[in-house]
Design an enzyme around this catalytic site. Sequence first.
Site, short mmCIF file in Angstrom:
data_model
loop_
_atom_site.label_atom_id
_atom_site.label_comp_id
_atom_site.label_asym_id
_atom_site.label_seq_id
_atom_site.Cartn_x
_atom_site.Cartn_y
_atom_site.Cartn_z
N CYS A 1 0.84 -1.21 0.00
CA CYS A 1 0.00 0.00 0.00
C CYS A 1 0.86 1.25 0.00
O CYS A 1 0.58 2.22 -0.70
CB CYS A 1 -0.93 0.00 1.21
SG CYS A 1 -2.10 -1.38 1.21
N SER A 2 1.92 1.21 0.77
CA SER A 2 2.86 2.33 0.83
C SER A 2 3.53 2.55 -0.52
O SER A 2 3.60 3.68 -1.02
CB SER A 2 3.90 2.07 1.93
OG SER A 2 4.80 3.13 2.03
#
Length: 165
Positions: free
Chosen positions: A59-60
């Site tokens: 996600c990062s």
Amino acid sequence: MKITRHGAPQQTNGEPPMIGHDLPAFTVKAADGHTVSNHDLAGHYSLISVVPDIDTRVCSVSTKNFNQAADGFADINFFTISTNTIAQQQNWCAAEGVKQMQLLSDEAGSFGQAMGLYVADNNTNARSVWIANPEGKIVYRELIEEQTEEPDYDSALAYLETHAK
């Protein structure tokens, strides 16, 4: 919709809308606490990257990749939506130096429920990428079945390069 996380099967609350359909009605919260709805996206192309949890590696990486790309597109909205709280998102942005992309909190689940992306088992939304045109129609979608995989950044950005000029 059936998805997997680390190979384990999961289920979303429904089937996501198809290309050509209107973005369904939803509300999410911006960093300053104001409400953002599907109507606020009208008038511009909008890329929406949906991530399950901003504090995880994929996600990062996804958010940082789209954040970098946002510099090359004038007049296009770039959003990341997760079920993280506003405070969690702000902490992540501060730690990662993300400034271009707007993070929106779907802590209440309005977006995920409306889009058929909500996963009740872990209170997240399924990873996906959406592009809505200025009229609010879905013109691009990528549904990522295995939640630990990254989206196809190049395809989404190529769509914007071709259609959003």
